[in-house]
Scaffold this motif. Structure first.
Motif, PDB file in Angstrom:
ATOM      1  N   GLY A  36       0.795  -1.221   0.000  1.00 41.72           N
ATOM      2  CA  GLY A  36       0.000   0.000   0.000  1.00 41.72           C
ATOM      3  C   GLY A  36       0.822   1.263   0.000  1.00 41.72           C
ATOM      4  O   GLY A  36       0.317   2.336   0.340  1.00 41.72           O
ATOM      5  N   MET A  37       2.090   1.166  -0.397  1.00 45.70           N
ATOM      6  CA  MET A  37       2.993   2.303  -0.262  1.00 45.70           C
ATOM      7  C   MET A  37       3.656   2.628  -1.593  1.00 45.70           C
ATOM      8  O   MET A  37       4.059   1.735  -2.337  1.00 45.70           O
ATOM      9  N   ALA A  73     -10.574 -10.008  -7.724  1.00 45.33           N
ATOM     10  CA  ALA A  73     -10.897  -8.620  -7.398  1.00 45.33           C
ATOM     11  C   ALA A  73     -10.531  -8.299  -5.956  1.00 45.33           C
ATOM     12  O   ALA A  73      -9.994  -7.228  -5.660  1.00 45.33           O
ATOM     13  N   ALA A  74     -10.802  -9.231  -5.038  1.00 45.25           N
ATOM     14  CA  ALA A  74     -10.461  -9.013  -3.633  1.00 45.25           C
ATOM     15  C   ALA A  74      -8.945  -8.980  -3.439  1.00 45.25           C
ATOM     16  O   ALA A  74      -8.420  -8.181  -2.654  1.00 45.25           O
ATOM     17  N   PHE A  98      -4.656  -2.274  -5.481  1.00 43.14           N
ATOM     18  CA  PHE A  98      -5.215  -1.899  -6.778  1.00 43.14           C
ATOM     19  C   PHE A  98      -6.728  -1.747  -6.657  1.00 43.14           C
ATOM     20  O   PHE A  98      -7.432  -2.700  -6.307  1.00 43.14           O
ATOM     21  N   ASN A  99      -7.233  -0.578  -6.972  1.00 39.61           N
ATOM     22  CA  ASN A  99      -8.678  -0.371  -6.969  1.00 39.61           C
ATOM     23  C   ASN A  99      -9.337  -0.955  -8.205  1.00 39.61           C
ATOM     24  O   ASN A  99     -10.528  -1.273  -8.192  1.00 39.61           O
ATOM     25  N   PHE A 117      -4.893  -4.440 -12.176  1.00 35.72           N
ATOM     26  CA  PHE A 117      -4.115  -5.432 -11.434  1.00 35.72           C
ATOM     27  C   PHE A 117      -3.749  -6.613 -12.321  1.00 35.72           C
ATOM     28  O   PHE A 117      -2.609  -7.091 -12.299  1.00 35.72           O
ATOM     29  N   CYS A 118      -4.697  -7.089 -13.111  1.00 37.66           N
ATOM     30  CA  CYS A 118      -4.425  -8.226 -13.987  1.00 37.66           C
ATOM     31  C   CYS A 118      -3.338  -7.883 -15.008  1.00 37.66           C
ATOM     32  O   CYS A 118      -2.462  -8.718 -15.296  1.00 37.66           O
TER      33      CYS A 118
END
Length: 312
Positions: A197-198, A250-251, A258-259, A264-265
């Motif tokens: 998260g950074m 997704a989770a 990644f929102n 993300f994929c």
């Protein structure tokens, strides 16, 4: 079979009135979680010395055959489990990061060994040395005499140093750095919640540095950029969650910062060459089919020593 929920997090349960963030014992006295057959991670570091048993020890997606004697070194945040393991016996050493707060060199060496040599088969001479060191540590720990913590740290330093230089003629890791900005950045990456998260700018601010100073220090220490290491940490955490849980893609995307699952994929494919779904299908761990009741995992549990507990 994967666990049906996010990875379990085990904490070190230190019995009152003791406050030392350290424990050592046999697999039986440490308790049932020392042989956990399901993927999980710790808030503490773990060193295991296996003197008997069969099966595999799976550490961050890599299966390591149990072929005693084996020395295993894991840092906080790594994911592991014991797969089809039978008759596993030996010593287990648990310590929180705070136990080595005033010994940054040993903290860095432990992390480096966990990254480069997490599972080793020592030579006969080294195996005898390791056994002697652990015997002394366990005697000192249970005697509870004045100066115990200092003596345990000294023995741990010897154990890590010999582990670094004496296995199978491989070159030992480079001497650990002092408490440099680069070393502190690497320790930030040990916490998956921090690493995923950074941004580089946030990491620099956390360490009281400019992004340029951080980049220079990290490149000097590792030969890589902070951005490369953050991306690698995100990718590793995604792999852990894909193989160790039944969370949706997704989770998992949200869990690693990644929102947008589609982004993300794309990120995951760029970093690994495959999609998250294909990675989960073709590369997964195989933990035991069930979690046995705790009583079936151990003969007894010593109430005077610290034990790992399920923190979820």
């Amino acid at each position: 079979m994967r666990t049906a929920s996010p990875l379990e997090l085990h904490r070190l349960d230190v019995p009152a009135p003791q406050t030392l963030p350290f424990s050592i014992g046999t697999f039986d006295t440490i308790g049932p979680l020392s042989r956990a057959p399901f993927p999980h991670r710790h808030t503490f570091h773990e060193i295991v010395y296996v003197t008997a048993g069969t099966g595999e020890h799976v550490i961050d997606l890599h299966s390591r055959p149990i072929d005693p004697p084996n020395l295993g070194i894991l840092t906080a945040g790594q994911v592991h489990h014991w797969d089809r393991a039978h008759g596993v016996d030996g010593r287990v050493l648990l310590l929180e990061d705070s136990f080595l707060l005033d010994r940054p060199g040993d903290r860095d060496l432990l992390r480096r060994l966990a990254e480069e040599r997490p599972w080793q088969t020592p030579t006969p001479d080294t195996a005898a040395q390791i056994g002697d060191i652990l015997d002394e540590m366990q005697r000192e720990f249970h005697a509870r005499r004045t100066g115990m913590a200092s003596i345990l740290r000294a023995y741990l330093h010897i154990l890590l140093t010999r582990a670094a230089r004496s296995f199978d003629r491989e070159p030992a890791p480079a001497p650990p750095a002092t408490d440099t900005p680069g070393a502190r950045f690497l320790r930030l990456l040990d916490d998956p919640t921090t690493a995923t998260g950074m941004t580089v700018a946030q990491a620099a601010a956390e360490l009281g540095l400019t992004p340029g100073h951080l980049a220079e220090s990290v490149r000097k220490s590792t030969g890589r950029t902070p951005g490369e290491l953050l991306r690698a940490a995100r990718t590793l955490e995604a792999k852990r969650l894909l193989t160790g849980t039944d969370l949706t893609v997704a989770a998992i995307a949200r869990a690693v910062g990644f929102n947008d699952p589609a982004y993300f994929c794309r990120f995951f494919r760029r970093e690994t060459g495959t999609s998250p779904g294909a990675f989960r299908h073709h590369t997964h761990t195989t933990p035991a089919e069930s979690k046995e009741p705790p009583g079936k995992h151990h003969a007894h549990r010593d109430p005077s020593i610290a034990h790992p507990t399920n923190g979820t």
